[in-house]
Design an enzyme around this catalytic site. Structure first.
Site, PDB file in Angstrom:
ATOM      1  N   GLU A  95      -0.599   2.708   7.000  1.00 15.46           N
ATOM      2  CA  GLU A  95      -0.669   3.846   6.069  1.00 15.46           C
ATOM      3  C   GLU A  95      -1.247   5.077   6.767  1.00 15.46           C
ATOM      4  OE1 GLU A  95       1.059   3.334   3.528  1.00 15.46           O
ATOM      5  OE2 GLU A  95       1.099   1.159   3.789  1.00 15.46           O
ATOM      6  N   ALA A 146       0.856  -1.176   0.000  1.00 12.57           N
ATOM      7  CA  ALA A 146       0.000   0.000   0.000  1.00 12.57           C
ATOM      8  C   ALA A 146       0.898   1.235   0.000  1.00 12.57           C
ATOM      9  CB  ALA A 146      -0.897   0.014   1.228  1.00 12.57           C
TER      10      ALA A 146
HETATM   11 ZN   LIG Z   1       5.021   2.514   5.216  1.00 14.46          ZN
END
Ligand SMILES: [Zn+2]
Length: 852
Positions: free
Chosen positions: A301, A265
């Site tokens: 994230e 991600a």
């Molecule tokens: Zn990272």
């Protein structure tokens, strides 16, 4: 001129960027106006651009001066130089560029991704992945993290499509048959965090966290898989606002599942992009492992929105701090959200992976000087993420969680919208704790390796000594310099002494070669590395080990995990006989912790790779002997009062018994359960059934699983059947799987990992290695940039002397560079396995003679 750092005589502060992607021609057109400050008179401006064609370059200022420039590209340095006919005076200027580019298929820069709908029709979308240095493939820019600026993005798209970028939409209108969408200004941030995605996208209803709308985006037909990811996104956003003591820096938070994605991600501010498996999941049908993966990635994230996005490293040598910190925060957030997952215990498995690489001569310090950004590519590894997070956890536990948090808050507040370095964090933590942080931490961050702490009794005294742990006494020939055996660490060591019915804790800062501690009377059991937060191994000498083994239930799960994991490492390093370790594994028949089992099972998998083929059935019998009792106690059917980790353990044990243990009763039962109603099978057991059936399966089963892979309804189901295709034993079937890794049937985001699994399997490794050698160039061309390294890690499983020789010859002859020390590490890991085989082969054979 420094070939890696742009000159600083012109500094951007704002980009007004308009892009017009065309998904039929797979190209895009762009225009941008960059507000610049010119610091000294100059007739040239240098910025980054690659695979772009710049057709027009002009510059103007508010004093009515305007010049036309001539752009020339240098593909080697990925730069564009714009020459002006006369020097620009110092002050503010606006640079206007017009350019075109391609929507590539390499999953970097501005790229295309494809997916099939329910009727089998192929659809395309366009997405971005800019970290570390690929924003320059989408628009000319000052593509270094320290050149922070505001980005105002406008996208002109096919009106049938949707577009998402970092910020909310200000305005959308129709213009010449295109839908023109203008997004709000971003915060001042680095180029690698800019993102846009264009396609037929669907979103969930937003969930509000304070005033921030949180949504999950996906391709049509998958929205029902979004709620779990959205829930952890909202929960972790709330957690971080509270922990950091600062509001979320963006104006909305979108998370997007992209069908083709090279990384796990990416933390683009306000527009987090993910692999589908990392965001979309059917919570009712997924295993614990699959759910934990989504929770981890989303929390990670989100943690970056502050740590990384709001405050950014000045240069790529600081990437470890970004990633280590986000990994550490991911654990805190998931642990707060689902305490019953005992995330910090499971983190022991990640810490163990870091200890394993860091026990090589070819390891590296967490932070090291980086000249070319390319050198930082190799930093995206287990040492940056897992060792980094481990030493932060060690420091947090040493300073106390609140003091640590206060230091972090201060650091973020001081450097918001700007850049900072490791030293800045140490300073903030030092002020919060009034402790000399660099003195304690520098040895862990700027030096490679970690200590082996040996514990022994001398009369009534406990003696602790430290030396650097390495698996091999010397590095393999021609490789890196040997580790320094005299290296010492300042390590916070926590101890617990269990004597009689009571336990007493001790804390000391180990800094010399040796430390002594008086022990209370009686045969107390001493646990070194209490709580398991320390990044070091412990070796218990003499009677100390036996005392612990007699009191296993009094140890915390993470302490039992470390006991097994360290004993295994000590055996692999030749510091204790393998037979002693194998005896130890027999003491865990009553073990019910999933992580402790993962350490035991991991060691059996390594032994399977080095055992003589004739002994393999006896190793299978040993595995059955060790795991059968725990599995029998759990049974096949989940009980309502069980927690998720116990359910996952049931799946893990069924899988190992049916594959490595080659247990025919388990295999028959798995087939029967699989043939029955899938709904009746616990979601933690179903992935194990699939793996067991592949292991025992024939061509008909292969065809069935291939069909299920292609028609899977969730990303997790797709992955289970995909990896099952690497779990068959017939050479003919494994050959088919290998062919699919380069013929387009398996996405390039997954194919390198499937090949890696085949290299690691004893049934597929010879075939897979021959295939890799024959198709290396094709793979290099097709796969995303860093994936060859991930695939090549599979050579560590080629643990026969013949294969090792061939592996070394191949990489030497082909002069292959996998970045950083990756290849050296893989070759040393392979040597560790071969050394174990040579040293302990006969003893292993003798030990296994008792099993049938
Ligand atoms: Zn990272």
């Amino acid at each position: 001129m420094d070939p890696y750092r742009l000159p600083r005589h012109a500094v951007p502060s704002r980009y007004d960027l308009r892009l017009e992607p065309d998904l039929t021609t797979l190209t895009f057109r762009g225009e941008e106006t960059v507000a610049l400050t010119v610091a000294e008179p100059t007739a040239e401006i240098v910025l980054n651009a690659v695979e772009l064609v710049i057709s027009e370059a002009t510059i103007e200022n508010d004093r009515g001066e305007a010049l036309r420039g001539r752009a020339s590209m240098d593909e080697a340095t990925e730069r564009c130089r714009i020459d002006f006919p006369s020097p620009l005076a110092p002050g503010a200027w606006r640079l206007r560029l017009t350019f075109t580019g391609i929507l590539n298929d390499k999953l970097r820069g501005f790229y295309r991704s494809s997916y099939k709908d329910a009727t089998g029709a192929v659809h395309l979308l366009a997405a971005t992945q800019f970290e570390a240095t690929d924003a320059r493939r989408a628009f000319p820019c000052w593509d270094e993290p320290a050149f922070k600026a505001v980005f105002a993005v406008t996208l002109a798209i096919d009106p049938a499509l949707t577009a998402v970028s970092n910020t909310r939409i200000l305005d959308a209108r129709l213009e010449d048959g295109r839908r023109v969408i203008s997004f709000a200004d971003t915060i001042t941030m680095s180029t690698y965090l800019v993102a846009f995605v264009v396609g037929e996208l669907e979103a969930t209803e937003p969930v509000l966290v304070g005033s921030t709308a949180v949504r999950v985006w996906c391709v049509p037909g998958k929205r029902q898989l979004a709620p779990f990811g959205q829930e952890i996104a909202a929960a972790s956003l709330r957690f971080f606002e509270d922990y950091y003591g600062l509001p979320y820096p963006g104006d909305k938070l979108d998370l997007l599942a992209i069908p083709d994605f090279a990384m796990g991600a990416m933390e683009n501010l306000g527009a987090i992009t993910c692999r589908e498996t990392a965001l979309l999941v059917d919570a009712g049908a997924a295993s614990h492992t699959e759910l934990e993966r989504v929770a981890d990635v989303v929390a990670h994230e989100n943690a970056h929105m502050w740590f990384g996005d709001l405050v950014t490293m000045s240069w790529w040598n600081g990437i470890w701090l970004n990633e280590a910190f986000a990994t550490f925060m991911e654990m805190l957030a998931v642990d707060a959200w689902k305490p019953e997952w005992r995330r910090w215990t499971t983190f022991g498995v990640s810490r163990a992976a870091a200890l394993s690489v860091d026990g090589l001569h070819a390891t590296r310090p967490i932070e090291f000087p980086v000249k070319a950004p390319r050198e930082a590519d190799a930093m995206f590894d287990v040492l940056t993420y897992e060792k980094g997070a481990s030493v932060l956890r060690m420091l947090e536990q040493y300073l106390g969680p609140e003091v640590f948090r206060d230091g972090v808050r201060d650091y973020l507040r001081r450097h918001a919208y700007a850049n900072a370095d490791t030293g800045d964090l140490w300073q903030a933590l030092g002020e919060a704790s009034r402790q000399p942080i660099p003195e304690v931490m520098d040895g862990w961050i700027f030096k490679p390796g970690y200590p082996l702490v040996s514990a022994r009794l001398e009369g009534r005294e406990l003696v602790l000594s430290q030396r650097r742990f390495t698996y091999l006494p010397e590095p393999p020939p021609g490789a890196t310099a040997p580790a320094d055996p005299g290296q010492r660490w300042r390590g916070p060591v926590q101890l617990r002494v269990n004597a009689g019915g009571s336990a007493s804790a001790e804390r000391l800062l180990l800094s010399d070669a040796e430390a002594r501690l008086p022990l209370p009377a009686g045969n107390g059991a001493v646990i070194v590395n209490e709580g398991g937060h320390g990044f070091y191994r412990v070796r218990y000498e003499g009677e100390l080990l036996e005392r612990l083994l007699r009191r296993l239930p009094e140890l915390a799960p993470i302490e039992r995990f470390n006991l097994v994991n360290d004993a295994w490492a000590v055996a692999v390093a030749g510091l204790a006989p393998l037979a002693e370790y194998l005896d130890l594994t027999a003491r865990f028949g009553d073990e019910r912790d999933r992580n402790v089992w993962s350490a035991l099972l991991g060691s059996f998998h390594v032994l399977n790779r080095i055992v003589e083929p004739a002994d393999r059935p006896r190793l299978a019998a040993l595995v059955r002997d060790r795991a059968a009792r725990a599995f029998a106690a759990l049974g096949w059917t989940a009980r309502p009062e069980e927690d998720e980790l116990t359910r996952q353990l049931r799946g893990d044990l069924a899988r190992v018994l049916g594959t490595l243990g080659d247990d025919h009763a388990i295999q028959d039962r798995a087939a029967a359960l699989y043939a029955g109603s899938a709904d009746a099978v616990d979601p933690n057991v179903l992935p194990a059934l699939i793996a067991v059936l592949a292991h025992a399966g024939d061509g008909a089963r292969y065809a069935e699983f291939l069909g299920r892979f292609k028609s899977a309804s969730t990303p997790q189901e797709e992955q289970r059947y995909l990896y099952a295709l690497a779990g068959f034993r017939s050479r003919e079937l494994l050959g088919q799987t290998l062919a699919r890794t380069i013929n387009g049937e398996i996405r390039t985001q997954d194919a390198p990992f499937v090949t890696r699994a085949l290299l690691m399997s004893v049934d597929g490794r010879e075939l897979a290695w021959a295939f890799v050698k024959a198709n290396w160039d094709t793979m290099d061309r097709q796969y995303p940039k860093h994936s060859l390294r991930r695939m090549a890690e599979g050579v560590t499983g080629l643990a026969t002397p013949e294969l090792e020789r061939d592996v070394r010859a191949f990489f030497t002859e082909r002069k292959i560079d996998l970045g950083g020390k990756a290849l050296e590490q893989f070759l040393e890991q392979l040597r560790v396995a071969i050394t174990l085989r040579t040293r302990e082969g006969a003893a292993l054979s003798k030990y296994l003679a008792g099993f049938a």
